[in-house]
Design a protein around this motif. Structure first.
Motif: not given
Length: 78
Positions: A24-51
């Motif tokens: 709702e607050v995003a001016s560009n939904r595609y850009k926000v989607t890409v940002q979420v995906a990139n952050r999630a990708k970083r989190k995946k490799y930063e937190d190896i011990d994810i349950i």
């Protein structure tokens, strides 16, 4: 901030609400989607011990962090 603790008992319905709130607050939904995906990708490799728990999945954590950053700007300034 420890998001897995803060959102320990979050349901899929609440996660969907957070996604809607983010879009709702995003001016560009595609850009926000890409940002979420990139952050999630970083989190995946930063937190190896994810349950294998809904609140700890990288995509969910990325969404929750981004919503918190938008709705609570004081988090960023700290």
């Amino acid at each position: 901030m420890n998001y897995s603790y803060k959102y320990k008992n979050i349901t899929s319905k609440q996660i969907n609400y957070k996604i809607e709130e983010l879009l709702e607050v995003a001016s560009n939904r595609y850009k926000v989607t890409v940002q979420v995906a990139n952050r999630a990708k970083r989190k995946k490799y930063e937190d190896i011990d994810i349950i294998d728990d809904t609140s700890n999945k990288p995509i969910v954590r990325a969404i929750l962090e981004m919503v918190d950053e938008i709705t609570q700007p004081e988090i960023i300034s700290d």
